[in-house]
Every structure is written in structure tokens, then in C-alpha cells.
Design an enzyme around this catalytic site. Sequence first.
Site, PDB file in Angstrom:
ATOM      1  N   LYS A   1       0.833  -1.219   0.000  1.00 57.25           N
ATOM      2  CA  LYS A   1       0.000   0.000   0.000  1.00 57.25           C
ATOM      3  C   LYS A   1       0.862   1.262   0.000  1.00 57.25           C
ATOM      4  O   LYS A   1       0.586   2.216  -0.728  1.00 57.25           O
ATOM      5  CB  LYS A   1      -0.949  -0.019   1.205  1.00 57.25           C
ATOM      6  CG  LYS A   1      -2.056  -1.060   1.028  1.00 57.25           C
ATOM      7  CD  LYS A   1      -2.847  -1.343   2.292  1.00 57.25           C
ATOM      8  CE  LYS A   1      -3.780  -2.530   2.023  1.00 57.25           C
ATOM      9  NZ  LYS A   1      -4.564  -2.943   3.188  1.00 57.25           N
TER      10      LYS A   1
ATOM     11  N   GLN B   1      -4.795  -1.194   9.165  1.00 57.28           N
ATOM     12  CA  GLN B   1      -4.613  -2.546   8.636  1.00 57.28           C
ATOM     13  C   GLN B   1      -5.221  -3.570   9.599  1.00 57.28           C
ATOM     14  O   GLN B   1      -4.923  -3.562  10.791  1.00 57.28           O
ATOM     15  CB  GLN B   1      -3.109  -2.820   8.438  1.00 57.28           C
ATOM     16  CG  GLN B   1      -2.804  -4.162   7.813  1.00 57.28           C
ATOM     17  CD  GLN B   1      -3.357  -4.304   6.394  1.00 57.28           C
ATOM     18  OE1 GLN B   1      -3.268  -3.392   5.580  1.00 57.28           O
ATOM     19  NE2 GLN B   1      -3.939  -5.447   6.095  1.00 57.28           N
TER      20      GLN B   1
ATOM     21  N   ASP C   1     -11.257   2.542   3.355  1.00 59.70           N
ATOM     22  CA  ASP C   1     -11.627   1.126   3.194  1.00 59.70           C
ATOM     23  C   ASP C   1     -13.142   0.961   2.997  1.00 59.70           C
ATOM     24  O   ASP C   1     -13.593  -0.102   2.576  1.00 59.70           O
ATOM     25  CB  ASP C   1     -11.211   0.333   4.447  1.00 59.70           C
ATOM     26  CG  ASP C   1      -9.932  -0.472   4.225  1.00 59.70           C
ATOM     27  OD1 ASP C   1      -9.626  -0.776   3.055  1.00 59.70           O
ATOM     28  OD2 ASP C   1      -9.274  -0.806   5.227  1.00 59.70           O
TER      29      ASP C   1
END
Length: 283
Positions: free
Chosen positions: A51, A95, A118
Amino acid sequence: MILDGKQLSQELKDEMRQEVDALAQKYGRRPCLMVVIVGNNPASQSYVRGKIKATEYVGFEGSLVSLPEDVTEDALIAEIERLNQNELVDGILVQLPLPKHISEDRVIASISPEKDVDGFHATNVARLWLNQPCIVPCTPKGVIVMLDRAGIEITGKNAVVVGRSNIVGKPVAKLLLDRNATVTIAHSRTKNLKEVCRQADILVAAVGRPQMLTADYIKPGAAVIDVGINRLEDGRLVGDVDFEGAKAIAGAITPVPGGVGPMTITMLMRNTIECFLRRMNNN
Ligand code: NDP
């Protein structure tokens, strides 16, 4: 047709790189994505590295916030709160999974919905299901982009999604519904799964069981999108679909690795740009 997610991701990232330069010119700053990681889980570390690499490639600002495994839930939430308040931060990604002593629900709820790249915050989930402007979760969004870029028609097709998780199965089913597919969501209690799958013009596998969907689950000519990422004992990565068997029967199919996986990170970049634009245009 093999749907090459790696190549498509590269094309999309190259497009975004130019777009980001233009945004920097227009708005005087670049989109900023902050990635928060807790602990040393090797898989999470590797995802996060991917990422950050993509963030640098497309030309965003941003960095990694690395917190120790034993960080308290309150301290993590306080860190997120700081990022929420920071005017220069457009996207916040925490995460997952988090260590067991931390409630993922509480942490996700603490992210500002406007910065929830997200698309996991309850506000964004509700907005998705209410057809309101929202941040769409990255993997499901990547699935739709892959179908679109391959020129695969969705309207009127029978789509079967195997898996009903909050992060993949349910949102991908909603996106297919929005695009006028007739959608079936299958799961571990589905009877006659093979027959159900064989009705699918578009089959999305998000199960987490290595190579479970063999050629006899696939309608000839179907588009098969394999979201699964499973590591075998010999170290190989495979999907939920038996690629070798299925590719002879499917009309189009994604490989694993190199299919949906790279698209997920690329959609994270896209979501960060969308968050940036919404914030710039609201201010
Ligand atoms: P979950 O474990 O949360 O969900 C799996 C789903 O599969 C559940 O709904 C479960 O049904 C269903 N299922 C399990 N066994 C069977 C079975 N035998 N027959 C039919 N359905 C079954 O997984 P995720 O959705 O988080 O992830 C799915 C896969 O996608 C994993 O391999 C994961 O690694 C991968 N993944 C890949 C991403 C990417 O970037 N490409 C991103 C996210 C995930 P039930 O609800 O009844 O238990």
C-alpha cells in the site's frame, strides 16, 4: 480471456499518477493517505508495504504509523482521532486484523467516515445500501472495474457471489445488483452449491477455501472472478477457484495471484483521491 489484474492496476495507477499531478497543481497539495499498522504480523506488514509503495507511485503524501503490538485500544483510537482532526489527511487506513485485545468494530467506528478509505465504517456501509454517495470497499470496487474494463456486460446477467462477508461478499453483491444483475449470494449453508454456481454468467468466489470451485461449478463461457487468496502448505498462493481446470470452461477468468489482489490496492488509491476531492470541494 485471462483478466490480468496486475496489468490493469498498472494502467490505472499510471492514469492516477497524472491525475494526482494535476490535482496538486489545482489544489496546491496532494492527496494524503495515512496507513496505521499495529504489531508485526508478517502478512499485514507485507500488505502495508504494498500500500505504501502504491501511495508513493501515484504521488500521494502520506506515511505509515506503526504502533506496538501491545498498544491499548484507547491509545490507538487517540491516534486515529489525531488523524481525523488533521486537515491535511484525506484517508486513514487501519490494517486488519488487529491484536485480540483491541475491538476492530470500535476502531473502525472511530475513523471519520469522510476519511474511511476502506469503506468499512457503518456510515459508509449504510450509505452504500441506501444508494447514497459513499466510499465503496476496495476489493468489491475492483471486481466491478475488472468486469467493466474487460467489456463484460453486467445488466440482466445472473451473478452468483459465493461468500457473504462484510468486506467482500455482501458489498460485491450490492454493487452487482446496482448494475442490474440478478444476484444470488451463496454461503456455507447453501444447498446444491454446484448447481447454483452453474447458473452464473458472472461467478464471484470469496470463500477462502483453496481451489474449491472446480470446473464443474462453472457455466461454459461464464466470467469467473476469484477473490480468494489462500496459501498452500508448499507456499504457493491459490484462489478459491481451480484456475487450471476452470480456465478451459470460463469465458473470462482472473488468475491468483495477479487478479483481484492488485486491484484492491489500486482501488484504495482511487478511494483516497475521491476522499480528497470531496473534502476539497466541501471546504
Ligand atoms: P470470510 O471468511 O469472512 O467469508 C467467507 C465466506 O465464505 C463466508 O460467507 C462463508 O459462509 C463462505 N463459505 C465458507 N465455506 C464455504 C463453503 N464450503 N461453501 C460455500 N460457502 C462457504 O472471508 P472474506 O470474505 O474475508 O475473504 C474471502 C477470501 O477472499 C479469502 O481467501 C481472503 O483471503 C480473500 N480476500 C482477498 C482480498 C483481495 O484483495 N483479493 C481482499 C479480502 C479477502 P458462512 O457465512 O456461511 O460462514
